[in-house]
Design a protein around this motif. Sequence first.
Motif, PDB file in Angstrom:
ATOM      1  N   GLY A  56      45.391  38.382  24.603  1.00 18.19           N
ATOM      2  CA  GLY A  56      44.385  38.254  25.738  1.00 18.19           C
ATOM      3  C   GLY A  56      42.853  38.028  25.438  1.00 18.19           C
ATOM      4  N   PRO A  57      42.303  38.305  24.253  1.00 10.16           N
ATOM      5  CA  PRO A  57      40.932  38.028  24.001  1.00 10.16           C
ATOM      6  C   PRO A  57      40.672  36.411  24.096  1.00 10.16           C
ATOM      7  CG  PRO A  57      41.513  39.752  22.697  1.00 10.16           C
ATOM      8  CD  PRO A  57      42.714  39.519  23.270  1.00 10.16           C
ATOM      9  N   ARG A  58      41.827  35.664  23.421  1.00  7.72           N
ATOM     10  CA  ARG A  58      41.818  34.382  23.384  1.00  7.72           C
ATOM     11  C   ARG A  58      41.802  33.729  24.567  1.00  7.72           C
ATOM     12  NH1 ARG A  58      45.394  32.094  19.145  1.00  7.72           N
ATOM     13  NH2 ARG A  58      44.137  33.293  17.869  1.00  7.72           N
ATOM     14  N   MET A  59      42.791  34.239  25.616  1.00  8.03           N
ATOM     15  CA  MET A  59      42.797  33.770  26.978  1.00  8.03           C
ATOM     16  C   MET A  59      41.890  33.977  27.524  1.00  8.03           C
ATOM     17  SD  MET A  59      46.962  34.719  27.396  1.00  8.03           S
ATOM     18  CE  MET A  59      46.708  34.864  29.019  1.00  8.03           C
ATOM     19  N   ALA A  60      41.119  35.254  27.613  1.00 10.44           N
ATOM     20  CA  ALA A  60      39.823  35.602  28.203  1.00 10.44           C
ATOM     21  C   ALA A  60      38.440  34.700  27.946  1.00 10.44           C
ATOM     22  CB  ALA A  60      39.563  37.037  28.057  1.00 10.44           C
ATOM     23  N   GLN A  61      38.545  34.135  26.599  1.00  8.30           N
ATOM     24  CA  GLN A  61      37.556  33.479  26.294  1.00  8.30           C
ATOM     25  C   GLN A  61      37.864  31.923  26.652  1.00  8.30           C
ATOM     26  OE1 GLN A  61      37.526  34.001  22.002  1.00  8.30           O
ATOM     27  NE2 GLN A  61      36.342  36.033  22.243  1.00  8.30           N
ATOM     28  N   SER A  62      38.863  31.448  26.995  1.00 11.63           N
ATOM     29  CA  SER A  62      39.067  30.213  27.434  1.00 11.63           C
ATOM     30  C   SER A  62      38.388  29.706  28.360  1.00 11.63           C
ATOM     31  CB  SER A  62      40.534  29.929  27.536  1.00 11.63           C
ATOM     32  OG  SER A  62      41.300  30.646  28.489  1.00 11.63           O
ATOM     33  N   ASN A  63      38.392  30.333  29.604  1.00 12.85           N
ATOM     34  CA  ASN A  63      37.720  30.114  30.665  1.00 12.85           C
ATOM     35  C   ASN A  63      37.903  31.362  31.821  1.00 12.85           C
ATOM     36  OD1 ASN A  63      40.204  30.112  32.715  1.00 12.85           O
ATOM     37  ND2 ASN A  63      40.642  28.313  31.267  1.00 12.85           N
ATOM     38  N   GLY A  64      36.866  30.921  33.009  1.00 10.01           N
ATOM     39  CA  GLY A  64      36.752  32.141  33.772  1.00 10.01           C
ATOM     40  C   GLY A  64      37.944  32.678  34.539  1.00 10.01           C
ATOM     41  N   VAL A  65      38.535  31.407  34.929  1.00  9.62           N
ATOM     42  CA  VAL A  65      39.745  31.927  35.771  1.00  9.62           C
ATOM     43  C   VAL A  65      40.822  32.682  34.854  1.00  9.62           C
ATOM     44  CG1 VAL A  65      41.726  30.818  37.016  1.00  9.62           C
ATOM     45  CG2 VAL A  65      39.566  29.822  37.130  1.00  9.62           C
ATOM     46  N   SER A  66      41.055  32.267  33.837  1.00 12.56           N
ATOM     47  CA  SER A  66      42.086  33.021  32.876  1.00 12.56           C
ATOM     48  C   SER A  66      41.456  34.781  32.600  1.00 12.56           C
ATOM     49  CB  SER A  66      42.015  32.465  31.525  1.00 12.56           C
ATOM     50  OG  SER A  66      42.931  31.549  31.516  1.00 12.56           O
ATOM     51  N   ARG A  67      40.160  34.748  32.588  1.00 13.66           N
ATOM     52  CA  ARG A  67      39.643  36.049  32.346  1.00 13.66           C
ATOM     53  C   ARG A  67      39.678  36.725  33.589  1.00 13.66           C
ATOM     54  NH1 ARG A  67      34.236  34.382  31.331  1.00 13.66           N
ATOM     55  NH2 ARG A  67      35.179  33.632  29.928  1.00 13.66           N
ATOM     56  N   PHE A  68      39.674  36.204  34.889  1.00 14.38           N
ATOM     57  CA  PHE A  68      39.774  36.937  36.043  1.00 14.38           C
ATOM     58  C   PHE A  68      41.312  37.477  35.969  1.00 14.38           C
ATOM     59  CE2 PHE A  68      41.593  36.619  40.230  1.00 14.38           C
ATOM     60  CZ  PHE A  68      40.619  37.828  40.847  1.00 14.38           C
ATOM     61  N   PHE A  69      42.259  36.187  36.030  1.00 17.41           N
ATOM     62  CA  PHE A  69      43.679  36.754  36.280  1.00 17.41           C
ATOM     63  C   PHE A  69      43.941  37.773  35.043  1.00 17.41           C
ATOM     64  CE2 PHE A  69      43.968  32.869  39.139  1.00 17.41           C
ATOM     65  CZ  PHE A  69      44.293  33.738  39.779  1.00 17.41           C
ATOM     66  N   ILE A  70      43.550  37.524  34.080  1.00 16.08           N
ATOM     67  CA  ILE A  70      44.228  38.692  32.897  1.00 16.08           C
ATOM     68  C   ILE A  70      43.490  40.079  33.182  1.00 16.08           C
ATOM     69  CG2 ILE A  70      42.518  38.544  30.995  1.00 16.08           C
ATOM     70  CD1 ILE A  70      44.875  38.579  28.950  1.00 16.08           C
ATOM     71  N   GLY A  71      42.356  40.271  33.772  1.00 20.04           N
ATOM     72  CA  GLY A  71      41.852  41.485  34.195  1.00 20.04           C
ATOM     73  C   GLY A  71      42.375  42.005  35.354  1.00 20.04           C
ATOM     74  N   PHE A  72      42.788  41.031  36.354  1.00 20.70           N
ATOM     75  CA  PHE A  72      43.532  41.295  37.582  1.00 20.70           C
ATOM     76  C   PHE A  72      44.893  41.741  37.104  1.00 20.70           C
ATOM     77  CE2 PHE A  72      46.706  39.822  40.698  1.00 20.70           C
ATOM     78  CZ  PHE A  72      46.229  40.300  41.988  1.00 20.70           C
ATOM     79  N   GLY A  73      45.650  41.190  36.184  1.00 19.60           N
ATOM     80  CA  GLY A  73      47.002  41.462  35.836  1.00 19.60           C
ATOM     81  C   GLY A  73      46.823  42.858  35.234  1.00 19.60           C
ATOM     82  N   LEU A  74      45.970  43.011  34.317  1.00 19.25           N
ATOM     83  CA  LEU A  74      46.133  44.334  33.548  1.00 19.25           C
ATOM     84  C   LEU A  74      45.728  45.595  34.519  1.00 19.25           C
ATOM     85  CD1 LEU A  74      44.219  43.382  30.183  1.00 19.25           C
ATOM     86  CD2 LEU A  74      46.710  43.845  30.493  1.00 19.25           C
ATOM     87  N   ILE A  75      44.921  45.206  35.495  1.00 20.59           N
ATOM     88  CA  ILE A  75      44.692  46.513  36.441  1.00 20.59           C
ATOM     89  C   ILE A  75      45.926  46.830  37.005  1.00 20.59           C
ATOM     90  CG2 ILE A  75      43.713  46.845  38.658  1.00 20.59           C
ATOM     91  CD1 ILE A  75      41.161  45.495  37.563  1.00 20.59           C
ATOM     92  N   PHE A  76      46.764  45.906  37.594  1.00 23.77           N
ATOM     93  CA  PHE A  76      48.046  46.153  38.161  1.00 23.77           C
ATOM     94  C   PHE A  76      49.190  46.780  37.425  1.00 23.77           C
ATOM     95  CE2 PHE A  76      45.791  43.831  41.892  1.00 23.77           C
ATOM     96  CZ  PHE A  76      46.645  44.642  42.914  1.00 23.77           C
ATOM     97  N   VAL A  77      49.167  46.414  36.063  1.00 24.01           N
ATOM     98  CA  VAL A  77      50.024  46.769  35.248  1.00 24.01           C
ATOM     99  C   VAL A  77      49.776  48.331  35.068  1.00 24.01           C
ATOM    100  CG1 VAL A  77      50.860  46.688  32.681  1.00 24.01           C
ATOM    101  CG2 VAL A  77      50.835  44.624  34.007  1.00 24.01           C
ATOM    102  N   LEU A  78      48.676  48.658  34.771  1.00 28.63           N
ATOM    103  CA  LEU A  78      48.224  50.086  34.501  1.00 28.63           C
ATOM    104  C   LEU A  78      48.214  50.818  35.695  1.00 28.63           C
ATOM    105  CD1 LEU A  78      44.914  49.515  32.275  1.00 28.63           C
ATOM    106  CD2 LEU A  78      47.212  50.351  31.519  1.00 28.63           C
ATOM    107  N   ALA A  79      48.107  50.334  37.147  1.00 25.30           N
ATOM    108  CA  ALA A  79      48.504  50.964  38.303  1.00 25.30           C
ATOM    109  C   ALA A  79      49.871  51.202  38.253  1.00 25.30           C
ATOM    110  CB  ALA A  79      47.809  50.088  39.278  1.00 25.30           C
ATOM    111  N   ALA A  80      50.635  50.201  37.935  1.00 29.77           N
ATOM    112  CA  ALA A  80      52.169  50.372  37.847  1.00 29.77           C
ATOM    113  C   ALA A  80      52.425  51.633  36.788  1.00 29.77           C
ATOM    114  CB  ALA A  80      52.763  49.252  37.501  1.00 29.77           C
TER     115      ALA A  80
END
Length: 148
Positions: A58-82
């Motif tokens: 995750g950290p490497r993906m988030a550092q790569s670009n803003g879109v990856s950072r957004f989608f990893i955060g988005f995904g984690l929020i929904f996984v935790l909601a699940a």
Amino acid sequence: MLKKLNPKEELAFLKEIHGADHSKLFGVLREAFALLQTRAQMLLGLATICLTITGFSGPRMAQSNGVSRFFIGFGLIFVLAAVAAVLVGPLRFRWVTAWRADTMDETLIENIRRRDSKTSWYRVATFLLLVGLTGYLLSLVFYLSTVE
């Protein structure tokens, strides 16, 4: 054509199948609760895998670009909601025999309602997890598109 039964109609149908033997009727409900618990544990397992992988990459993906950072955060929020939906719904523990209504039929009907409620929460959790995993996958796609 099949018809969706309400809890009273379902109890009547179960009695057609199993007779008035309350132990068999409770057994059917006990099996339904066990199935829901098993499937909920499967969802927790998938969420755990997602969170574990995110911890490593995750950290490497988030550092790569803003879109990856957004989608990893988005995904984690929904996984935790699940995970929260699974814990509030299907894995909320209550013994079938610990609660009783005035009659056996009313008790069985209430247990059918509880099963239906847990099933609804399971469906919500499944949807949230799929949205979360999709976000994680999109993050990975955008990460891979920038890696050289």
